[in-house]
Design a protein around this motif. Structure first.
Motif, PDB file in Angstrom:
ATOM      1  N   UNK B  51       2.846  -0.601  -5.585  1.00 44.75           N
ATOM      2  CA  UNK B  51       2.067  -1.334  -4.201  1.00 44.75           C
ATOM      3  C   UNK B  51       2.649  -0.857  -3.083  1.00 44.75           C
ATOM      4  N   UNK B  52       4.203  -1.881  -3.124  1.00 44.92           N
ATOM      5  CA  UNK B  52       4.612  -1.445  -1.106  1.00 44.92           C
ATOM      6  C   UNK B  52       5.334  -0.876  -0.957  1.00 44.92           C
ATOM      7  N   UNK B  53       6.448  -0.235  -1.953  1.00 47.78           N
ATOM      8  CA  UNK B  53       7.753   0.385  -1.626  1.00 47.78           C
ATOM      9  C   UNK B  53       7.466   1.612  -1.756  1.00 47.78           C
ATOM     10  N   UNK B  54       7.895   2.073  -0.598  1.00 47.57           N
ATOM     11  CA  UNK B  54       8.323   3.474  -0.006  1.00 47.57           C
ATOM     12  C   UNK B  54       8.896   4.343  -0.818  1.00 47.57           C
ATOM     13  N   UNK B  55       8.967   5.268  -1.589  1.00 46.94           N
ATOM     14  CA  UNK B  55       9.153   6.243  -2.427  1.00 46.94           C
ATOM     15  C   UNK B  55      10.563   6.533  -1.171  1.00 46.94           C
ATOM     16  N   UNK B  56      11.101   6.896  -1.721  1.00 42.82           N
ATOM     17  CA  UNK B  56      12.244   7.541  -1.312  1.00 42.82           C
ATOM     18  C   UNK B  56      11.755   8.715  -0.758  1.00 42.82           C
ATOM     19  N   UNK B  57      12.230   9.091   0.792  1.00 45.32           N
ATOM     20  CA  UNK B  57      11.731  10.685   1.068  1.00 45.32           C
ATOM     21  C   UNK B  57      10.789  10.676   1.360  1.00 45.32           C
ATOM     22  N   UNK B  58       9.440   9.308   1.598  1.00 42.09           N
ATOM     23  CA  UNK B  58       8.603   9.655   1.842  1.00 42.09           C
ATOM     24  C   UNK B  58       8.195   9.251   3.639  1.00 42.09           C
ATOM     25  N   UNK B  59       7.645   9.450   4.354  1.00 39.74           N
ATOM     26  CA  UNK B  59       7.972   9.586   5.880  1.00 39.74           C
ATOM     27  C   UNK B  59       7.200   8.470   6.254  1.00 39.74           C
ATOM     28  N   UNK B  60       7.875   6.603   7.110  1.00 39.95           N
ATOM     29  CA  UNK B  60       7.378   6.173   7.266  1.00 39.95           C
ATOM     30  C   UNK B  60       5.576   5.847   7.449  1.00 39.95           C
ATOM     31  N   UNK B  61       5.580   6.779   8.034  1.00 36.52           N
ATOM     32  CA  UNK B  61       3.860   6.257   8.106  1.00 36.52           C
ATOM     33  C   UNK B  61       2.973   6.082   7.028  1.00 36.52           C
ATOM     34  N   UNK B  62       3.750   6.255   5.149  1.00 42.44           N
ATOM     35  CA  UNK B  62       2.558   5.697   4.976  1.00 42.44           C
ATOM     36  C   UNK B  62       3.163   4.130   4.581  1.00 42.44           C
ATOM     37  N   UNK B  63       2.092   3.395   3.926  1.00 39.42           N
ATOM     38  CA  UNK B  63       1.757   2.299   4.148  1.00 39.42           C
ATOM     39  C   UNK B  63       0.880   1.463   3.361  1.00 39.42           C
ATOM     40  N   UNK B  64       1.779   0.983   1.395  1.00 39.93           N
ATOM     41  CA  UNK B  64       1.014   0.049   0.612  1.00 39.93           C
ATOM     42  C   UNK B  64       0.504  -1.119   0.958  1.00 39.93           C
ATOM     43  N   UNK B  65      -0.099  -2.042   0.705  1.00 39.96           N
ATOM     44  CA  UNK B  65      -0.219  -3.235   0.939  1.00 39.96           C
ATOM     45  C   UNK B  65      -1.026  -3.798  -0.577  1.00 39.96           C
ATOM     46  N   UNK B  66      -0.795  -5.148  -0.829  1.00 32.71           N
ATOM     47  CA  UNK B  66      -1.840  -5.785  -1.934  1.00 32.71           C
ATOM     48  C   UNK B  66      -1.645  -5.973  -3.002  1.00 32.71           C
ATOM     49  N   UNK B  67      -2.272  -6.611  -4.570  1.00 33.07           N
ATOM     50  CA  UNK B  67      -1.713  -7.771  -5.373  1.00 33.07           C
ATOM     51  C   UNK B  67      -2.530  -7.764  -5.910  1.00 33.07           C
ATOM     52  N   UNK B  68      -2.911  -8.255  -7.261  1.00 35.85           N
ATOM     53  CA  UNK B  68      -3.735  -8.412  -8.281  1.00 35.85           C
ATOM     54  C   UNK B  68      -5.091  -7.709  -8.274  1.00 35.85           C
ATOM     55  N   UNK B  69      -5.736  -7.714  -7.473  1.00 36.96           N
ATOM     56  CA  UNK B  69      -6.430  -6.302  -7.708  1.00 36.96           C
ATOM     57  C   UNK B  69      -7.410  -4.953  -6.995  1.00 36.96           C
TER      58      UNK B  69
END
Lengths: 120, 107
Positions: B51-69
């Motif tokens: 949901x919110x963990x940035x894969x190694x090497x991916x720029x920090x301008x990408x972000x994720x959030x949320x849980x459940x549905x």
């Protein structure tokens, strides 16, 4: 750097069996904590998980394909394979092999993909 | 099977814009939600896992959030190399299912 490479026929006749192999380099397929899986993508469409396996041989298949799918591993060659029987034109797709960590099962390394066309 | 939906299905935007893509699951999947970027003729690339963990090497301008549905992928300032199709995927239970994708193209 881990690399995955799919190989196999690009053309399969209807009703025959599609067979693909994924060769893993830069790391052992026998490492704990990783699944090895297959995902496909029909031309112009979305992604469909086919199934995954653990190096020990445990397998998990998509129920929609389960009756036709077999995924197996050859640890001596650092390879795993996909067999899909009784193919039809609907099985025409780009087929990808990929690795996922057991938890949270995100696919972090992918092969470049191989296009398989089902046609007589 | 857990069904995944995404909105919008496509969006036209400009370099520098903030982009938000939404993904919804048909039942609670906790935080077992992953995001991928796919460019034409290429394999998908993992951007965000759990949901919110940035894969190694991916720029920090990408972000994720949320849980459940309900989940979102945000690109804080779109770069030329970000024009692509984005997929969400649930890894809560097999069969692991993907969303239909969101195509981000140039306005």
């Amino acid at each position: 750097q881990l690399q995955l490479q799919e190989s196999g026929p690009g053309l399969v006749k209807p009703s025959e069996t599609l067979s693909l192999t994924c060769t893993v380099s830069g790391g052992s397929i026998s490492r704990n904590n990783y699944y090895w899986g297959w995902i496909r993508q029909p031309p112009g469409k979305g992604l469909e998980w086919i199934g995954s396996m653990y190096y020990s041989g445990s397998t998990y298949y998509n129920p929609s394909l389960q009756s036709r799918v077999t995924i197996s591993v050859d640890t001596s060659k650092n390879q795993f394979s996909l067999k899909l029987s009784s193919v039809t034109a609907a099985d025409t797709a780009m087929y990808y092999c990929a690795r996922s960590v057991v938890v949270p099962a995100a696919f972090d390394y992918w092969g470049q993909g191989t296009l398989v066309t089902v046609s007589s | 099977d857990i069904q995944m939906t995404q909105s919008p299905s496509s969006l036209s935007t400009s370099v520098g814009d903030r982009v938000t893509i939404t993904c919804r699951a048909s039942q609670s999947i906790s935080s077992y939600l992953n995001w991928y970027q796919q460019k034409p003729g290429k394999a998908p690339k993992l951007l965000i896992y759990a949901a919110s963990s940035l894969q190694s090497g991916v720029p920090s301008r990408f972000s994720g959030s949320g849980s459940g549905t309900n989940f979102t992928l945000t690109i804080s300032s779109l770069q030329p190399e970000d024009f692509a199709t984005y997929y969400c995927q649930q890894s809560y239970s097999a069969p692991f299912t993907f969303g239909p994708g969101t195509k981000v193209d140039i306005k």
